[in-house]
Design a protein around this motif. Sequence first.
Motif, PDB file in Angstrom:
ATOM      1  N   LEU A 110       0.829  -1.204   0.000  1.00 57.99           N
ATOM      2  CA  LEU A 110       0.000   0.000   0.000  1.00 57.99           C
ATOM      3  C   LEU A 110       0.864   1.256   0.000  1.00 57.99           C
ATOM      4  CD1 LEU A 110      -2.796  -0.895   2.595  1.00 57.99           C
ATOM      5  CD2 LEU A 110      -2.832  -1.184   0.126  1.00 57.99           C
ATOM      6  N   ALA A 111       1.921   1.252   0.797  1.00 56.04           N
ATOM      7  CA  ALA A 111       2.799   2.416   0.872  1.00 56.04           C
ATOM      8  C   ALA A 111       3.482   2.681  -0.464  1.00 56.04           C
ATOM      9  CB  ALA A 111       3.836   2.207   1.975  1.00 56.04           C
ATOM     10  N   SER A 112       3.995   1.621  -1.098  1.00 55.29           N
ATOM     11  CA  SER A 112       4.691   1.807  -2.374  1.00 55.29           C
ATOM     12  C   SER A 112       3.739   2.319  -3.450  1.00 55.29           C
ATOM     13  CB  SER A 112       5.344   0.490  -2.820  1.00 55.29           C
ATOM     14  OG  SER A 112       4.367  -0.506  -3.059  1.00 55.29           O
ATOM     15  N   TRP A 145      -5.893   7.464   2.763  1.00 52.73           N
ATOM     16  CA  TRP A 145      -7.068   7.568   3.645  1.00 52.73           C
ATOM     17  C   TRP A 145      -8.360   7.759   2.855  1.00 52.73           C
ATOM     18  CZ3 TRP A 145      -7.643   6.365   8.626  1.00 52.73           C
ATOM     19  CH2 TRP A 145      -6.488   6.126   9.353  1.00 52.73           C
ATOM     20  N   ILE A 146      -8.295   8.424   1.715  1.00 52.22           N
ATOM     21  CA  ILE A 146      -9.476   8.505   0.850  1.00 52.22           C
ATOM     22  C   ILE A 146      -9.864   7.120   0.358  1.00 52.22           C
ATOM     23  CG2 ILE A 146     -10.302   9.326  -1.402  1.00 52.22           C
ATOM     24  CD1 ILE A 146      -8.651  11.877  -0.910  1.00 52.22           C
ATOM     25  N   VAL A 147      -8.854   6.333   0.013  1.00 50.25           N
ATOM     26  CA  VAL A 147      -9.099   4.955  -0.431  1.00 50.25           C
ATOM     27  C   VAL A 147      -9.735   4.140   0.690  1.00 50.25           C
ATOM     28  CG1 VAL A 147      -7.873   2.798  -0.940  1.00 50.25           C
ATOM     29  CG2 VAL A 147      -7.390   4.853  -2.265  1.00 50.25           C
ATOM     30  N   THR A 307      -7.980  -1.324  -4.751  1.00 49.52           N
ATOM     31  CA  THR A 307      -8.045  -2.780  -4.819  1.00 49.52           C
ATOM     32  C   THR A 307      -7.123  -3.429  -3.801  1.00 49.52           C
ATOM     33  OG1 THR A 307      -8.543  -2.594  -7.183  1.00 49.52           O
ATOM     34  CG2 THR A 307      -7.889  -4.756  -6.373  1.00 49.52           C
ATOM     35  N   SER A 308      -5.935  -2.857  -3.589  1.00 53.35           N
ATOM     36  CA  SER A 308      -4.989  -3.430  -2.629  1.00 53.35           C
ATOM     37  C   SER A 308      -5.533  -3.360  -1.207  1.00 53.35           C
ATOM     38  CB  SER A 308      -3.646  -2.696  -2.711  1.00 53.35           C
ATOM     39  OG  SER A 308      -3.037  -2.916  -3.951  1.00 53.35           O
ATOM     40  N   VAL A 309      -6.153  -2.241  -0.852  1.00 53.43           N
ATOM     41  CA  VAL A 309      -6.780  -2.144   0.476  1.00 53.43           C
ATOM     42  C   VAL A 309      -7.907  -3.163   0.592  1.00 53.43           C
ATOM     43  CG1 VAL A 309      -8.104  -0.642   2.012  1.00 53.43           C
ATOM     44  CG2 VAL A 309      -6.145   0.273   0.779  1.00 53.43           C
ATOM     45  N   PHE A 310      -8.661  -3.323  -0.481  1.00 55.58           N
ATOM     46  CA  PHE A 310      -9.749  -4.310  -0.533  1.00 55.58           C
ATOM     47  C   PHE A 310      -9.226  -5.706  -0.185  1.00 55.58           C
ATOM     48  CE2 PHE A 310     -12.196  -7.474  -2.829  1.00 55.58           C
ATOM     49  CZ  PHE A 310     -13.510  -7.099  -2.640  1.00 55.58           C
ATOM     50  N   GLU A 311      -8.088  -6.096  -0.797  1.00 59.95           N
ATOM     51  CA  GLU A 311      -7.544  -7.440  -0.592  1.00 59.95           C
ATOM     52  C   GLU A 311      -6.967  -7.618   0.805  1.00 59.95           C
ATOM     53  OE1 GLU A 311      -6.150  -8.125  -5.236  1.00 59.95           O
ATOM     54  OE2 GLU A 311      -4.675  -7.960  -3.638  1.00 59.95           O
ATOM     55  N   THR A 312      -6.136  -6.677   1.247  1.00 64.26           N
ATOM     56  CA  THR A 312      -5.483  -6.845   2.537  1.00 64.26           C
ATOM     57  C   THR A 312      -6.485  -6.845   3.689  1.00 64.26           C
ATOM     58  OG1 THR A 312      -5.054  -4.452   2.575  1.00 64.26           O
ATOM     59  CG2 THR A 312      -3.289  -5.866   1.790  1.00 64.26           C
ATOM     60  N   VAL A 342     -10.127  -2.617   7.429  1.00 65.20           N
ATOM     61  CA  VAL A 342      -9.697  -1.525   6.540  1.00 65.20           C
ATOM     62  C   VAL A 342      -8.937  -0.472   7.331  1.00 65.20           C
ATOM     63  CG1 VAL A 342     -10.490   0.373   5.085  1.00 65.20           C
ATOM     64  CG2 VAL A 342     -11.542  -1.882   4.849  1.00 65.20           C
ATOM     65  N   LEU A 343      -9.477  -0.103   8.484  1.00 68.57           N
ATOM     66  CA  LEU A 343      -8.841   0.924   9.327  1.00 68.57           C
ATOM     67  C   LEU A 343      -7.452   0.477   9.773  1.00 68.57           C
ATOM     68  CD1 LEU A 343      -9.188   3.646  10.761  1.00 68.57           C
ATOM     69  CD2 LEU A 343     -10.197   2.412  12.693  1.00 68.57           C
ATOM     70  N   LEU A 344      -7.303  -0.798  10.132  1.00 71.35           N
ATOM     71  CA  LEU A 344      -6.009  -1.321  10.557  1.00 71.35           C
ATOM     72  C   LEU A 344      -4.982  -1.243   9.433  1.00 71.35           C
ATOM     73  CD1 LEU A 344      -4.167  -2.926  12.535  1.00 71.35           C
ATOM     74  CD2 LEU A 344      -5.170  -5.020  11.583  1.00 71.35           C
ATOM     75  N   ASP A 345      -5.374  -1.691   8.230  1.00 69.99           N
ATOM     76  CA  ASP A 345      -4.426  -1.715   7.113  1.00 69.99           C
ATOM     77  C   ASP A 345      -4.038  -0.314   6.665  1.00 69.99           C
ATOM     78  OD1 ASP A 345      -4.246  -4.520   6.874  1.00 69.99           O
ATOM     79  OD2 ASP A 345      -6.141  -4.604   5.816  1.00 69.99           O
ATOM     80  N   VAL A 346      -4.992   0.590   6.637  1.00 74.28           N
ATOM     81  CA  VAL A 346      -4.690   1.969   6.232  1.00 74.28           C
ATOM     82  C   VAL A 346      -3.765   2.632   7.254  1.00 74.28           C
ATOM     83  CG1 VAL A 346      -5.695   4.252   5.881  1.00 74.28           C
ATOM     84  CG2 VAL A 346      -6.769   2.259   4.839  1.00 74.28           C
TER      85      VAL A 346
END
Length: 479
Positions: A110-112, A145-147, A307-312, A342-346
């Motif tokens: 997500l960071a990259s 964060w918008i994602v 999509t990456s946030v969706f998966e993780t 979602v909140l954890l991964d972001v």
Amino acid sequence: MAMDIEKKIYLKRQLGYFWGTNFLIINIIGAGIFVSPKGVLQYSSMNVGVSLCVWVFCAVLSLTSTLCAAEIGITFPYTVAHYYFLKRCFGPFVAFLRLWTSLFTGPGVLASQALLLAEYGIQPFYPSCSAPAVPKKCLALAMLWIVGILNSRGVKELSWLQTVSTVLKMGILSFISLSGLFLLVTGRKENVRRLQNAFDAEFPEVSRLIEAIFQGYFAFSGGGSFTYVAGELKEPSKTIPRCIFTALPLVTVVYLLANLSYLTVLSPQELLSSDAVALTWTDRVIPQLTWSVPFAISASLFSNLVTSVFETSRTSYIASKNGQLPLLCSTLNVHSSPFMAVLLDVSMGSIAIVLTNLIELINYLFFVFSIWTVLSVIGILKLRYQEPNLHRPYKVFSPFLFITAAISLSMVLIPLIKSPKMQYIYVFLFFLGGLLFYVPLIHFKLKLMWFQKLTCYLQLLFNICIPDVSDEHVPEEES
């Protein structure tokens, strides 16, 4: 939590072939094709011919590994199917280690992606120099964060964004590919000369060649993403193969043409010195479009981040349902989205943005992914031997399993033998670090009373609840 008792809250099977094909294309065509050409050429010792061969090799590896993942997703048609698969093959500890690595590699990805999006989005405002780090990181954090907010709104809210993103990505890459092909066909000497004697440069060492493959494979990564959403696909046994054989050949052709176009217009030295390859290419070919391309690329990369946030977040959600993460991560909101996951991964991705070095990060991420690919292939063979009567609507061609295992194993062993680095040792220590959490919290089921009270408070604060049982949940006797 107040809500209609007739409305059940769970992840629903509501995604078909069109959504699945878009999902796969978006997962594969992302940051990689705008970053990896530089990395592949660098680790190929600036040998143009070798770098193009690496791209072909990565396409074959992507196809074989994607088909292996397809068997897992079809045999276990549940959300985050690879988690259930590893748990069934090797037990809960190995499944937890997969989760453990995902909790950190996921935010790293997500960071990259957020940083690359910010790179393309902010660069037009600094035409004569590189963009400062602070504004770039601030923009990356804002986009992430918008994602996160978009993902908390549920799957259907993302469908239109995926469609627009697919059109943008294919439009940009098709334009680059066809323009380079036109320059080659017209036979202009300065363009054709760049690809003559392509193999004359020094041949790279084996260890560097493996790292070049890591860079190229990054551009093809995402083929196994169906294992994350198999529990939300309609008729996964039919949908997954159709989507794979639609998306992968299309992506492979576009990638090869795009790389030919890059190398037709830019010399190896120019490509290596460029932080944004597509921008440098556009500035050389059609400078009038230099301002518009970054924003189009940023829009398409934004969907990759979604999509990456969706998966993780799905990984955290399923692990929580199986007792390997706090119960809080398995809660859903009224949009059937795993809000706390979602909140954890972001949040973790936000921390990683400050520390990310993109090129090195890619190598270490795919070193870890190669380890899990080997274990997945071993698990498929193990289940075929131990449970020959297990219902398998789709079986990957057996030689593909051995090809994938051999390539992935070499990508793990060769860097350790030929070019050992302390960072690879740290990766193995990181794996073992999962024991510090697994033994007390999972094996001995240590309960933290304060955390249970916090769970109740957060459920009321965010209006979230434990989901109802649905067909995406694996019965206990199967897991």
